[in-house]
Design an enzyme around this catalytic site. Sequence first.
Site, PDB file in Angstrom:
ATOM      1  CD  GLU A   1      -0.398  -1.921  -2.216  1.00  0.00           C
ATOM      2  OE1 GLU A   1      -0.911  -1.973  -3.337  1.00  0.00           O
ATOM      3  OE2 GLU A   1      -0.598  -2.792  -1.327  1.00  0.00           O
TER       4      GLU A   1
ATOM      5  CG  ASP B   1      -0.945   2.315  -3.925  1.00  0.00           C
ATOM      6  OD1 ASP B   1      -1.569   1.567  -3.139  1.00  0.00           O
ATOM      7  OD2 ASP B   1      -0.376   1.931  -4.959  1.00  0.00           O
TER       8      ASP B   1
END
Length: 722
Positions: free
Chosen positions: A628, A585
């Site tokens: 993301e 992430d």
Amino acid sequence: MSALSAIPPVSKLFHFLVRAVPAAAVLSAFVHLARGGFRGLQTLGWTEASLVLFLLAGLAVMGWRRFTRGAVGAPIYLRDDLELGAVLIASAFIVVAIAGGEVFPLIYLVMAFLVAFLPRNAGLALLGVALSFDALVTLQGPERSVTAFLTHGLFLALFAGLYHLVLSARIAAARRAENAAVEKRIKEVEERARTFRLVSSGSHDNPPDVKDEEKWLLASVKEIEGAVGAALEIAEMALHTNTCAAFLLASDDKGLKLYDCRSASDRVQRERFNAGEGMLGGVLKRRAPVRMHSAHGLKGITWYDGSAPTLGAVLAVPIIEAASGLVRGVLVADRVTHNPFSDDDEKLLTTIAAEVLRSIEVERVMSYIRKTRDEKDRFFRAIEELNRAGSPDQVFLAVLESARQLAGLDFCAVTIVSEQEGKRAHKVARMLGVTAQGSKALEGRTFPDNNGLVANVVRYGAPLPGRDIKAMDRQVIFDEETQLRGLAALKIFPLTAGDRILGTLVAGSRRKAALDHDVLRMLEVIAIQAAQAVLRAQLYEAMERMATTDGMTGLYNNRTFQAKADEMLAHSRRYGRKCSLMLTDVDHFKSVNDTYGHLTGDQVLKGVARILREQARDTDIVARYGGEEFAILMPETDAKGAKIIAERIREAIKAEVFQTEMGPLKVTLSLGIATAPDHGTDKLVLVEQADQCLYYAKRHGRNQSVTVAEAQGGRKLQAVEG
């Protein structure tokens, strides 16, 4: 139930006796010789006589067995050869033991027979049997002689070996002579086929089945030979000639050669001679029959070799094709008497000449029909192969194979055109042939748009070159650095699909006549079909790529990741292999979007995806998990190995500087790692474990990679401190 158990008991017994009698006879002879038996005709008793009868029975059984097996076409095994040879050797040594050493050459004769008719491995084994029997006969008794045994053994080996070598040499020579005769006959048939114009004089095409082509030519030539022979026999009987012969022009039209004749003389010219000389030359030039007679002999006789007979009358008529008007040869008839040929004789010989030509033309038409049929069959098979091809690479290979088979090409290639940063580029997708210098490096090579033939074919959408390749000053096909040597014919076709030109098909041959009108038309159709097949394959690949990859990053999408994870975990469960999952992430990504904007955020995601793809191994599966977040599946990788890869990725992301409109930007990455089967083999469980590790990394400072063991150790440490 076995096959043997299905045989009736009586048949089983008979089968056992057939197999046992020869072996028992040889073994009995061996044992009796070892005990000193068969030491003279006077001492021959009932035991020896019975054993001789036993051996004769063994020979009879083996002879009957080989005869019956040969009658039904059954194979002869090594055991059968050894049994027959051993019985013959045992019988011969018994004769030597009874009659004395003077008849020992009988053993040489037996070995010669066995070596000549049995396989090599059987002959070697029987040589050992013969040496064993010789040891018994020579080394037994008071006059045992090691020297005699060694002499016999040496001569047996030399005799068998030399005889085998001589026999093998004679067989090899016979085979060579047979092959030479076959090749000579094939060349003769090909020459006659060119004389009959069944094939072109310069043709060296490579049909898909050369043997089939040879059979067709042989059948056509034999058919013409039969027709010409029958016509000459009719002319001989009807005209009462001394010689009636057909001379045909050679393939270069400069010489005449005897094709067939009926003659009472053995001096008829059988070698090629000049077509422009003598009486026959006049017939060819005038294209009209010639009739001559004289009581004092005729001049201009060129169809006899050496001392020709004194001829009283000659009639020669040209063999002319009705359609083209071309002269193909001369049919000549002569007499030694002064009886001249009449108008009816001329009319008859002219009719026979027309019949000879008609038989040639019929076979020529049949040959053309067969060739056209074969070409159409290959053409339709090529179209089928193109339609079956799924991927672009399969299409390229099908195109090249089809083109080479249809035209017998020495060089062929497929190029694909693409746009790279607004500039056109050409890539050699696949090629066949070794005409190009550095041809191995040519395949897969990309060259820019230029003034070469390939680039111009794409530019103008028309086949090139429009003239003979030898008449061109420079032969730039791909680019200046790539030269094709030895091509006498070249044609480059555009791969056109609708209003798009996808690339080109390059066809070249060392033979100038290879690319005739019919072949060019077929290659043009092949190029059109190839373009459609390439377009279909490219569209299919594009749709498959859209369905399996993320449009922005180019990585696998979540759906494909789920399917790959199922496959990899199933393999891990099946074989107990390690498999690691990494979830990542981008730290503080929301602030990146808020501060720099979503376009910059997309740029960051693309950069992170690129680094993940570069740092991961070829066997790893890299996917965009969502937003993301990214995921990496790592087969054959334990937690320790996954940790090393995660740290390498984290350091690379940390070092990357993204250039934006608002200035340089740097981001960091947090990573969570779970490993199967250590932390479970169920996909949901493994994802949950990796997600918890990622959450742990986020809560404890970010910019770090955490494994399950590290996360669990951290929680225990916190519990102790609390």
